[in-house]
Design a protein around this motif. Structure first.
Motif, PDB file in Angstrom:
ATOM      1  N   UNK A  55     -45.460  -9.739  34.794  1.00  0.00           N
ATOM      2  CA  UNK A  55     -45.937  -8.930  33.657  1.00  0.00           C
ATOM      3  C   UNK A  55     -44.796  -8.236  32.913  1.00  0.00           C
ATOM      4  N   UNK A  56     -43.616  -8.217  33.543  1.00  0.00           N
ATOM      5  CA  UNK A  56     -42.486  -7.481  32.945  1.00  0.00           C
ATOM      6  C   UNK A  56     -42.142  -7.911  31.516  1.00  0.00           C
ATOM      7  N   UNK A  57     -42.307  -9.193  31.149  1.00  0.00           N
ATOM      8  CA  UNK A  57     -41.918  -9.572  29.787  1.00  0.00           C
ATOM      9  C   UNK A  57     -42.791  -8.942  28.691  1.00  0.00           C
ATOM     10  N   UNK A  58     -44.033  -8.611  29.005  1.00  0.00           N
ATOM     11  CA  UNK A  58     -44.925  -8.233  27.906  1.00  0.00           C
ATOM     12  C   UNK A  58     -45.711  -6.938  28.109  1.00  0.00           C
ATOM     13  N   UNK A  59     -45.688  -6.350  29.295  1.00  0.00           N
ATOM     14  CA  UNK A  59     -46.582  -5.209  29.549  1.00  0.00           C
ATOM     15  C   UNK A  59     -46.144  -3.998  28.707  1.00  0.00           C
ATOM     16  N   UNK A  60     -47.105  -3.307  28.124  1.00  0.00           N
ATOM     17  CA  UNK A  60     -46.769  -2.168  27.269  1.00  0.00           C
ATOM     18  C   UNK A  60     -46.723  -0.849  28.026  1.00  0.00           C
ATOM     19  N   UNK A  61     -47.457  -0.780  29.131  1.00  0.00           N
ATOM     20  CA  UNK A  61     -47.360   0.418  29.976  1.00  0.00           C
ATOM     21  C   UNK A  61     -47.895   0.095  31.370  1.00  0.00           C
ATOM     22  N   UNK A  62     -47.204   0.625  32.376  1.00  0.00           N
ATOM     23  CA  UNK A  62     -47.709   0.535  33.751  1.00  0.00           C
ATOM     24  C   UNK A  62     -48.087   1.952  34.174  1.00  0.00           C
ATOM     25  N   UNK A  63     -49.405   2.164  34.366  1.00  0.00           N
ATOM     26  CA  UNK A  63     -49.910   3.515  34.651  1.00  0.00           C
ATOM     27  C   UNK A  63     -49.711   3.931  36.094  1.00  0.00           C
ATOM     28  N   UNK A  64     -49.743   2.952  36.993  1.00  0.00           N
ATOM     29  CA  UNK A  64     -50.015   3.243  38.392  1.00  0.00           C
ATOM     30  C   UNK A  64     -48.782   3.077  39.261  1.00  0.00           C
ATOM     31  N   UNK A  65     -47.705   3.776  38.916  1.00  0.00           N
ATOM     32  CA  UNK A  65     -46.481   3.668  39.708  1.00  0.00           C
ATOM     33  C   UNK A  65     -46.511   4.745  40.796  1.00  0.00           C
ATOM     34  N   UNK A  66     -46.668   4.294  42.023  1.00  0.00           N
ATOM     35  CA  UNK A  66     -46.896   5.223  43.126  1.00  0.00           C
ATOM     36  C   UNK A  66     -45.875   5.137  44.237  1.00  0.00           C
ATOM     37  N   UNK A  67     -44.754   4.453  44.001  1.00  0.00           N
ATOM     38  CA  UNK A  67     -43.693   4.443  45.024  1.00  0.00           C
ATOM     39  C   UNK A  67     -42.334   4.229  44.363  1.00  0.00           C
ATOM     40  N   UNK A  68     -41.301   4.730  45.034  1.00  0.00           N
ATOM     41  CA  UNK A  68     -39.938   4.551  44.535  1.00  0.00           C
ATOM     42  C   UNK A  68     -39.578   3.069  44.508  1.00  0.00           C
ATOM     43  N   UNK A  69     -40.010   2.353  45.538  1.00  0.00           N
ATOM     44  CA  UNK A  69     -39.719   0.920  45.618  1.00  0.00           C
ATOM     45  C   UNK A  69     -40.244   0.197  44.365  1.00  0.00           C
ATOM     46  N   UNK A  70     -41.499   0.495  44.023  1.00  0.00           N
ATOM     47  CA  UNK A  70     -42.101  -0.144  42.848  1.00  0.00           C
ATOM     48  C   UNK A  70     -41.328   0.228  41.578  1.00  0.00           C
ATOM     49  N   UNK A  71     -40.954   1.473  41.473  1.00  0.00           N
ATOM     50  CA  UNK A  71     -40.200   1.917  40.300  1.00  0.00           C
ATOM     51  C   UNK A  71     -38.887   1.134  40.173  1.00  0.00           C
ATOM     52  N   UNK A  72     -38.222   0.934  41.306  1.00  0.00           N
ATOM     53  CA  UNK A  72     -36.949   0.212  41.283  1.00  0.00           C
ATOM     54  C   UNK A  72     -37.139  -1.253  40.882  1.00  0.00           C
ATOM     55  N   UNK A  73     -38.208  -1.855  41.372  1.00  0.00           N
ATOM     56  CA  UNK A  73     -38.452  -3.254  41.019  1.00  0.00           C
ATOM     57  C   UNK A  73     -38.807  -3.370  39.530  1.00  0.00           C
ATOM     58  N   UNK A  74     -39.603  -2.451  39.031  1.00  0.00           N
ATOM     59  CA  UNK A  74     -39.932  -2.482  37.597  1.00  0.00           C
ATOM     60  C   UNK A  74     -38.646  -2.351  36.774  1.00  0.00           C
ATOM     61  N   UNK A  75     -37.766  -1.453  37.195  1.00  0.00           N
ATOM     62  CA  UNK A  75     -36.499  -1.277  36.491  1.00  0.00           C
ATOM     63  C   UNK A  75     -35.685  -2.575  36.471  1.00  0.00           C
TER      64      UNK A  75
END
Ligand code: PLP
Length: 228
Positions: A80-100
């Protein structure tokens, strides 16, 4: 009629509150119908379903905006990274790092909300207040580590209950924390910290009274889902 349902909801929303139409488990025909009634932001909670709908619709509906609102597995962020306009449900540091990391690969910044856990159900995700503040400090101290995400605010889900006083208390506590963070001096880009995503079909009036800027409504627009 869907158009009338959307109009009725929109007439209720204050100017600073936007509607996310939660289209999960509903077919693309339903999304098109809502689009034709003027709706532009759609919320989905499963990656595969979202990607399928995106591929089907994005060519014809260029200004359709996709928000991810559900539990996101780190190994699926790349889809989803190429097109997502917002991710609402970021609930861990790990997920934040992967999104980055995935945002960087796509040479973009991805707007995100940090999810705060206030509900009584253990199954719901998100940070505790302490964890959230710890993360805000980390992002403040190491901005280059999060250069490809844009922190735009907070998201929460209230307890699933008929107890209006409890829901009120939960939403109010999130608003207090939101305001504290906003004025804390810890945000690298405080001007982007503007969104408070809270309120679903059963509790969105209370959410709006407590300062929600994004309400996530599924059943109120599309009717009942046949699963869940
Ligand atoms: C499904 C879902 C919604 C919408 O729920 P309704 O009760 O149908 O409005 C909102 N937020 C999240 C996170 C969801 O998963």
């Amino acid at each position: 009629m869907m158009e009338e349902r959307i109009e009725e909801i929109l007439s209720y929303l204050p100017e600073q509150t936007r509607l996310v139409a939660v289209s999960k488990y509903h077919p693309t025909e339903a999304i098109i119908e809502a689009y034709e009634a003027g709706q532009r932001i759609f919320g989905e909670s499963r990656v595969q379903e979202l990607v399928g709908k995106y591929e089907e619709l994005s060519g014809a509906y260029l200004d359709l905006s996709w928000h991810f609102i559900g539990h996101l597995q780190t190994n699926k962020v790349k889809y989803i990274a190429p097109f997502i306009d917002m991710i609402h449900s970021v609930g861990s540091l790990k997920l934040l790092e992967v999104i980055n990391k995935e945002a960087e690969k796509n040479k973009r910044q991805i707007p995100i909300l940090l999810e705060l856990h206030v509900a009584q159900e253990e199954t719901k995700g998100g940070f505790t207040q302490e964890e959230l503040m710890e993360l805000i400090r980390l992002m403040h101290n190491e901005p280059e580590r999060f250069a490809h995400i844009r922190l735009e605010g907070l998201m929460t889900m209230a307890t699933n209950t008929d107890d209006q006083a409890l829901i009120q208390q939960e939403f109010a506590s999130v608003k207090v924390l939101f305001d504290e963070i906003k004025s804390s001096g810890l945000l690298n880009e405080p001007e982007h910290f503007t969104e408070l995503s809270m309120g679903m079909t059963g509790d969105y009036q209370l959410a709006i009274q407590n300062g929600a800027t994004l309400v996530r409504l599924g059943s109120a627009i599309f009717g009942e889902r046949s699963y869940d």
